[in-house]
Motif scaffolding. Structure first.
Motif, short mmCIF file in Angstrom:
data_model
loop_
_atom_site.label_atom_id
_atom_site.label_comp_id
_atom_site.label_asym_id
_atom_site.label_seq_id
_atom_site.Cartn_x
_atom_site.Cartn_y
_atom_site.Cartn_z
N ILE A 71 0.84 -1.18 0.00
CA ILE A 71 0.00 0.00 0.00
C ILE A 71 0.88 1.24 0.00
N GLU A 72 0.27 2.39 -0.25
CA GLU A 72 0.96 3.68 -0.14
C GLU A 72 0.70 4.21 1.26
N ALA A 73 1.61 3.92 2.17
CA ALA A 73 1.52 4.39 3.55
C ALA A 73 2.01 5.83 3.64
N PRO A 74 1.83 6.52 4.76
CA PRO A 74 2.28 7.91 4.88
C PRO A 74 3.76 8.11 4.59
N ARG A 75 4.60 7.12 4.87
CA ARG A 75 6.03 7.26 4.65
C ARG A 75 6.51 6.61 3.37
N GLY A 76 5.61 5.99 2.63
CA GLY A 76 6.01 5.38 1.37
C GLY A 76 5.39 4.02 1.18
N ILE A 77 6.01 3.22 0.33
CA ILE A 77 5.47 1.91 -0.01
C ILE A 77 5.70 0.94 1.13
N ALA A 133 9.58 -2.04 4.93
CA ALA A 133 9.35 -0.83 5.70
C ALA A 133 9.89 0.38 4.94
N PRO A 134 9.04 1.32 4.52
CA PRO A 134 9.52 2.46 3.75
C PRO A 134 10.50 3.33 4.52
N ALA A 135 10.30 3.50 5.82
CA ALA A 135 11.21 4.33 6.62
C ALA A 135 12.61 3.74 6.63
N PHE A 136 12.71 2.42 6.70
CA PHE A 136 14.02 1.76 6.72
C PHE A 136 14.76 1.99 5.41
N MET A 193 10.93 4.98 14.11
CA MET A 193 11.92 3.96 14.47
C MET A 193 11.29 2.60 14.74
N GLY A 194 10.03 2.57 15.10
CA GLY A 194 9.37 1.28 15.25
C GLY A 194 9.31 0.52 13.95
N GLU A 195 9.18 1.24 12.86
CA GLU A 195 9.14 0.63 11.53
C GLU A 195 10.54 0.27 11.05
#
Length: 367
Positions: free
Chosen positions: A304-310, A330-333, A362-364
């Motif tokens: 999905i397109e989450a707030p931080r990316g794919i 995880a898009p944040a990672f 950081m949880g992601e």
């Protein structure tokens, strides 16, 4: 006599407000200029992917809430979609609309936190930070009205959602949607042309489109570099193909563009929710699924397109009641892998702004 400077290492974090969680940067400095950066993470590692192997498929839904804990509802989504694909579960149309409304509300809440924190990092926009938390609380109240929770909602289920909207929810949501654009206008009047904001973000932390694509960046970080890619448009899932909305992009790929993309995305989320309310069909909010579901052997991936990316979820089933393997993209990672390139050559004062403009949870990252 020739004078020479000596490089030194500065540790930022893991416990520091500017690191947006338990994140540490080992920064090699030459005076005020950054020569090298070593990201250090893992302080929040909880082994969530491994935990999924020892829990039933349904028991894992609350675990996904704890990936990106400021966007919990969106984290349920790719996981339940993956299981639904494996088990060939058909989701009722009304449930898809409920998912979209709740997911977009969560996106607005996440972006308010991201932009507000960025303004606070500059040390001059604490007022904007508090204003944005004011509206974020209104969204949290709406989400609580449906789920009873204010952070970890555990809302989605295989075949739908845990509960339908209560009678008072839609009127309250409409009141919020009517007033939220004026709040966004208020933020813009306060920030968009502010001299300090412009000087701290324009031309700072430039991410070229080539760098963004080659590093698999996604979300506002990618779109801020001018790459018009959003799964809701380019690989539609759920009922996103039924809505009319735009994909905001930047021009220069700097901190300012990333901030502006998030501001405009909130306006687009409001457009999507308004259309979803108008189109909201009657029917069931979920179908009956066995408590201890056993998807057939196989593997699948949903995103999905989450707030931080794919945000993606990969599941391997061995035919039992528990996943054999569960992995999250995880898009944040992945976005974090760009930090070193963005910071080298910058001043230390700008490093915090660049880091904040990426918007990490950081949880992601650690999961």
């Amino acid at each position: 006599m020739t004078l020479a400077t000596e490089q030194f290492i500065l540790n930022i974090g893991p416990l520091h407000p500017s690191t947006h969680g338990v994140f540490r940067m080992r920064v090699t400095m030459d005076g005020e200029t950054i020569q090298d950066v070593e990201p250090v993470f893992g302080y929040l590692h909880r082994g969530l992917e491994k935990l999924c192997e020892s829990h039933t498929y349904k028991q894992n839904i609350p675990i996904t809430d704890r990936l990106d804990y400021v966007s919990a509802i969106n984290n349920n989504w790719p996981y339940v979609m993956a299981v639904e694909k494996l088990a060939e579960i058909q989701v009722p149309l009304r449930a898809e609309y409920l998912r979209v409304i709740m997911g977009e509300l969560q996106r607005i809440a996440s972006h308010l936190l991201a932009v507000g924190s960025l303004m606070n990092d500059m040390g001059v926009f604490y007022t904007a930070f508090m204003y944005m938390f004011r509206e974020r609380e209104k969204i949290i109240d709406l989400l609580e009205m449906v789920t009873g929770q204010r952070l970890l909602y555990n809302y989605m289920r295989f075949g739908g959602v845990s509960m339908d909207f209560p009678a008072e929810f839609i009127p309250a949501l409409k009141r919020f949607l009517n007033i939220m654009p004026s709040y966004l206008d208020e933020y813009d009047s306060m920030m968009a042309d502010n001299e300090i904001l412009l000087s701290r973000t324009k031309g700072i932390g430039i991410l070229t489109p080539e760098m963004a694509v080659n590093s698999s960046a996604s979300g506002p970080l990618l779109r801020g570099s001018g790459v018009k890619w959003d799964l809701r448009k380019d690989a539609p899932y759920s009922v996103y193909d039924r809505f009319d909305f735009d994909i905001p992009t930047g021009n220069n790929g700097d901190c300012y563009d990333r901030y502006r993309v998030r501001m405009e995305e909130m306006r687009q989320s409001i457009r999507i929710i308004n259309q979803a309310i108008e189109q909201l069909p009657s029917g069931k909010e979920k179908v009956m699924v066995p408590l201890r579901i056993r998807p057939p052997k196989g593997e699948t991936y949903s995103q999905i397109e989450a707030p931080r990316g794919i945000l993606g979820c990969y599941i391997v089933s061995d035919g039992s009641t528990k996943p054999y393997r569960c992995h999250f993209r995880a898009p944040a990672f992945i976005n974090l892998t760009l930090l070193q390139e963005l910071l080298i050559g910058q001043k230390l004062a700008d490093a915090i702004i660049i880091f904040g403009s990426i918007d990490l949870s950081m949880g992601e990252v650690d999961r």
